[in-house]
Write a protein that holds these residues in place. Structure first.
Motif, PDB file in Angstrom:
ATOM      1  N   PRO A 242     -85.851 -90.112  79.258  1.00 13.97           N
ATOM      2  CA  PRO A 242     -84.909 -89.030  79.573  1.00 13.97           C
ATOM      3  C   PRO A 242     -84.348 -89.196  80.978  1.00 13.97           C
ATOM      4  CG  PRO A 242     -87.151 -88.181  79.463  1.00 13.97           C
ATOM      5  CD  PRO A 242     -87.208 -89.625  79.118  1.00 13.97           C
ATOM      6  N   HIS A 243     -83.201 -88.634  81.132  1.00 15.53           N
ATOM      7  CA  HIS A 243     -82.527 -88.677  82.430  1.00 15.53           C
ATOM      8  C   HIS A 243     -83.365 -87.901  83.447  1.00 15.53           C
ATOM      9  CE1 HIS A 243     -79.223 -87.925  85.331  1.00 15.53           C
ATOM     10  NE2 HIS A 243     -78.797 -89.118  84.908  1.00 15.53           N
ATOM     11  N   TRP A 244     -83.252 -88.291  84.708  1.00 19.17           N
ATOM     12  CA  TRP A 244     -84.066 -87.638  85.749  1.00 19.17           C
ATOM     13  C   TRP A 244     -83.779 -86.151  85.852  1.00 19.17           C
ATOM     14  CZ3 TRP A 244     -81.673 -85.215  89.767  1.00 19.17           C
ATOM     15  CH2 TRP A 244     -80.342 -85.529  90.003  1.00 19.17           C
ATOM     16  N   ALA A 245     -82.586 -85.690  85.561  1.00 14.87           N
ATOM     17  CA  ALA A 245     -82.239 -84.264  85.621  1.00 14.87           C
ATOM     18  C   ALA A 245     -82.941 -83.504  84.492  1.00 14.87           C
ATOM     19  CB  ALA A 245     -80.741 -84.085  85.539  1.00 14.87           C
ATOM     20  N   ILE A 246     -83.032 -84.166  83.334  1.00 10.85           N
ATOM     21  CA  ILE A 246     -83.729 -83.535  82.216  1.00 10.85           C
ATOM     22  C   ILE A 246     -85.219 -83.410  82.524  1.00 10.85           C
ATOM     23  CG2 ILE A 246     -84.290 -83.766  79.762  1.00 10.85           C
ATOM     24  CD1 ILE A 246     -81.371 -83.132  80.225  1.00 10.85           C
ATOM     25  N   ARG A 247     -85.783 -84.455  83.099  1.00  7.73           N
ATOM     26  CA  ARG A 247     -87.205 -84.385  83.469  1.00  7.73           C
ATOM     27  C   ARG A 247     -87.430 -83.280  84.500  1.00  7.73           C
ATOM     28  NH1 ARG A 247     -88.740 -90.274  85.061  1.00  7.73           N
ATOM     29  NH2 ARG A 247     -86.915 -91.039  84.007  1.00  7.73           N
ATOM     30  N   ALA A 248     -86.580 -83.132  85.432  1.00 13.14           N
ATOM     31  CA  ALA A 248     -86.700 -82.069  86.444  1.00 13.14           C
ATOM     32  C   ALA A 248     -86.596 -80.693  85.787  1.00 13.14           C
ATOM     33  CB  ALA A 248     -85.632 -82.251  87.519  1.00 13.14           C
ATOM     34  N   ALA A 249     -85.733 -80.540  84.785  1.00 12.97           N
ATOM     35  CA  ALA A 249     -85.589 -79.268  84.076  1.00 12.97           C
ATOM     36  C   ALA A 249     -86.870 -78.951  83.306  1.00 12.97           C
ATOM     37  CB  ALA A 249     -84.401 -79.315  83.133  1.00 12.97           C
ATOM     38  N   TRP A 250     -87.455 -79.992  82.652  1.00  6.49           N
ATOM     39  CA  TRP A 250     -88.709 -79.766  81.938  1.00  6.49           C
ATOM     40  C   TRP A 250     -89.816 -79.359  82.918  1.00  6.49           C
ATOM     41  CZ3 TRP A 250     -89.940 -79.078  77.073  1.00  6.49           C
ATOM     42  CH2 TRP A 250     -89.081 -79.505  76.080  1.00  6.49           C
ATOM     43  N   ILE A 251     -89.930 -80.017  83.997  1.00  7.18           N
ATOM     44  CA  ILE A 251     -90.967 -79.685  84.986  1.00  7.18           C
ATOM     45  C   ILE A 251     -90.753 -78.270  85.521  1.00  7.18           C
ATOM     46  CG2 ILE A 251     -91.865 -80.270  87.271  1.00  7.18           C
ATOM     47  CD1 ILE A 251     -91.314 -83.225  86.534  1.00  7.18           C
ATOM     48  N   THR A 252     -89.505 -77.930  85.809  1.00 12.69           N
ATOM     49  CA  THR A 252     -89.194 -76.585  86.313  1.00 12.69           C
ATOM     50  C   THR A 252     -89.530 -75.529  85.261  1.00 12.69           C
ATOM     51  OG1 THR A 252     -87.389 -77.537  87.613  1.00 12.69           O
ATOM     52  CG2 THR A 252     -87.375 -75.155  87.316  1.00 12.69           C
ATOM     53  N   GLY A 253     -89.235 -75.772  84.018  1.00 18.18           N
ATOM     54  CA  GLY A 253     -89.542 -74.826  82.936  1.00 18.18           C
ATOM     55  C   GLY A 253     -91.043 -74.616  82.776  1.00 18.18           C
ATOM     56  N   VAL A 254     -91.790 -75.728  82.821  1.00 16.49           N
ATOM     57  CA  VAL A 254     -93.248 -75.617  82.699  1.00 16.49           C
ATOM     58  C   VAL A 254     -93.804 -74.833  83.887  1.00 16.49           C
ATOM     59  CG1 VAL A 254     -95.403 -76.931  82.742  1.00 16.49           C
ATOM     60  CG2 VAL A 254     -93.538 -77.652  81.249  1.00 16.49           C
ATOM     61  N   LEU A 255     -93.329 -75.123  85.082  1.00 18.42           N
ATOM     62  CA  LEU A 255     -93.778 -74.373  86.273  1.00 18.42           C
ATOM     63  C   LEU A 255     -93.411 -72.890  86.166  1.00 18.42           C
ATOM     64  CD1 LEU A 255     -93.006 -76.852  89.195  1.00 18.42           C
ATOM     65  CD2 LEU A 255     -95.236 -76.181  88.315  1.00 18.42           C
ATOM     66  N   LEU A 256     -92.245 -72.593  85.623  1.00 18.29           N
ATOM     67  CA  LEU A 256     -91.818 -71.196  85.455  1.00 18.29           C
ATOM     68  C   LEU A 256     -92.748 -70.470  84.484  1.00 18.29           C
ATOM     69  CD1 LEU A 256     -89.715 -68.981  86.050  1.00 18.29           C
ATOM     70  CD2 LEU A 256     -88.460 -69.820  84.059  1.00 18.29           C
ATOM     71  N   VAL A 257     -93.062 -71.094  83.358  1.00 21.58           N
ATOM     72  CA  VAL A 257     -93.957 -70.466  82.376  1.00 21.58           C
ATOM     73  C   VAL A 257     -95.346 -70.256  82.980  1.00 21.58           C
ATOM     74  CG1 VAL A 257     -95.134 -70.832  80.175  1.00 21.58           C
ATOM     75  CG2 VAL A 257     -92.690 -71.269  80.347  1.00 21.58           C
ATOM     76  N   VAL A 258     -95.857 -71.261  83.684  1.00 19.30           N
ATOM     77  CA  VAL A 258     -97.177 -71.138  84.307  1.00 19.30           C
ATOM     78  C   VAL A 258     -97.170 -70.027  85.350  1.00 19.30           C
ATOM     79  CG1 VAL A 258     -98.840 -72.323  85.790  1.00 19.30           C
ATOM     80  CG2 VAL A 258     -97.889 -73.506  83.822  1.00 19.30           C
ATOM     81  N   SER A 259     -96.120 -69.935  86.163  1.00 14.47           N
ATOM     82  CA  SER A 259     -96.059 -68.887  87.200  1.00 14.47           C
ATOM     83  C   SER A 259     -95.955 -67.498  86.586  1.00 14.47           C
ATOM     84  CB  SER A 259     -94.908 -69.151  88.167  1.00 14.47           C
ATOM     85  OG  SER A 259     -93.666 -69.038  87.472  1.00 14.47           O
ATOM     86  N   VAL A 260     -95.221 -67.356  85.468  1.00 15.78           N
ATOM     87  CA  VAL A 260     -95.128 -66.055  84.790  1.00 15.78           C
ATOM     88  C   VAL A 260     -96.494 -65.653  84.233  1.00 15.78           C
ATOM     89  CG1 VAL A 260     -94.156 -64.883  82.768  1.00 15.78           C
ATOM     90  CG2 VAL A 260     -92.672 -66.160  84.283  1.00 15.78           C
ATOM     91  N   VAL A 261     -97.224 -66.593  83.643  1.00 20.45           N
ATOM     92  CA  VAL A 261     -98.553 -66.298  83.119  1.00 20.45           C
ATOM     93  C   VAL A 261     -99.499 -65.890  84.258  1.00 20.45           C
ATOM     94  CG1 VAL A 261    -100.585 -67.313  82.008  1.00 20.45           C
ATOM     95  CG2 VAL A 261     -98.318 -67.693  81.039  1.00 20.45           C
ATOM     96  N   VAL A 262     -99.460 -66.619  85.362  1.00 17.22           N
ATOM     97  CA  VAL A 262    -100.317 -66.290  86.511  1.00 17.22           C
ATOM     98  C   VAL A 262     -99.938 -64.929  87.082  1.00 17.22           C
ATOM     99  CG1 VAL A 262    -100.902 -66.957  88.876  1.00 17.22           C
ATOM    100  CG2 VAL A 262    -100.889 -68.675  87.062  1.00 17.22           C
ATOM    101  N   LEU A 263     -98.636 -64.675  87.218  1.00 17.44           N
ATOM    102  CA  LEU A 263     -98.177 -63.383  87.749  1.00 17.44           C
ATOM    103  C   LEU A 263     -98.618 -62.240  86.817  1.00 17.44           C
ATOM    104  CD1 LEU A 263     -96.583 -61.874  89.921  1.00 17.44           C
ATOM    105  CD2 LEU A 263     -94.543 -62.191  88.503  1.00 17.44           C
ATOM    106  N   GLY A 264     -98.507 -62.422  85.505  1.00 21.47           N
ATOM    107  CA  GLY A 264     -98.970 -61.407  84.548  1.00 21.47           C
ATOM    108  C   GLY A 264    -100.465 -61.142  84.681  1.00 21.47           C
TER     109      GLY A 264
END
Length: 176
Positions: free
Chosen positions: A17-39
């Motif tokens: 995958p393109h580097w921008a797509i990989r960055a989007a996947w990493i950002t999405g995973v970090l967002l989900v993890v941060s929402v779970v931790v915040l909850g």
């Protein structure tokens, strides 16, 4: 066929995958993890607030119950003291007004030994013990005029003045 054929390795641009797509996947995973931790943090904080509120309510209820118990104990002691004082006053008054044993009339005198009052032809119509104006009985013996008021026996005085003990008993009966 004696020689093996070696093919060159080709890297096609669509394999990774393109580097921008990989960055989007990493950002999405970090967002989900941060929402779970915040909850989880918010849930834990609410749980702590609830426990603190329950502990505060229990402490207030415990202090209030202790205060009510102290007030009830003080009121019971005060009531017991008042009753003891009143009983002592009544006993003292009865002792002071007690009839000597020599003055107790005998049944041969025409009196009833249970009431210490002379027997009358008509019960309750003895003119000797009533005033001339149809008012309260005058000159009666204190024992014959004993009455029950509020579960306590009180003795009416011979005089027309209200008795201090009777007034206290009436006040106590009104407060109940």
């Amino acid at each position: 066929m004696g020689q093996p054929v070696v093919l060159p390795k080709f890297e096609l641009p669509g394999d990774k995958p393109h580097w921008a797509i990989r960055a989007a996947w990493i950002t999405g995973v970090l967002l989900v993890v941060s929402v779970v931790v915040l909850g989880a943090v918010i849930s834990h904080h609410r749980n702590l607030e609830t426990q603190a509120d329950i502990a505060r309510s229990e402490a207030i209820a415990r202090v209030k119950a202790e205060a009510d118990a102290k007030v009830a104990a003080i009121a019971a002691v005060a009531k017991a003291q008042r009753e003891a004082e009143l009983e002592a006053k009544v006993a003292a008054r009865l002792a002071a007004q007690a009839i000597p044993a020599t003055t107790v009339p005998s049944p041969s005198d025409g009196t009833d030994p249970t009431t210490l009052a002379p027997k009358s032809a008509k019960a309750g119509h003895n003119r000797r013990y009533h005033s001339s104006h149809g008012g309260r009985a005058m000159g009666t013996h204190p024992i014959t005029t004993a009455s029950k008021t509020g579960g306590r026996s009180a003795v009416k005085s011979v005089s027309n003045k209200p008795d201090a003990i009777d007034e206290l008993l009436r006040k106590m009966d009104r407060t109940k």
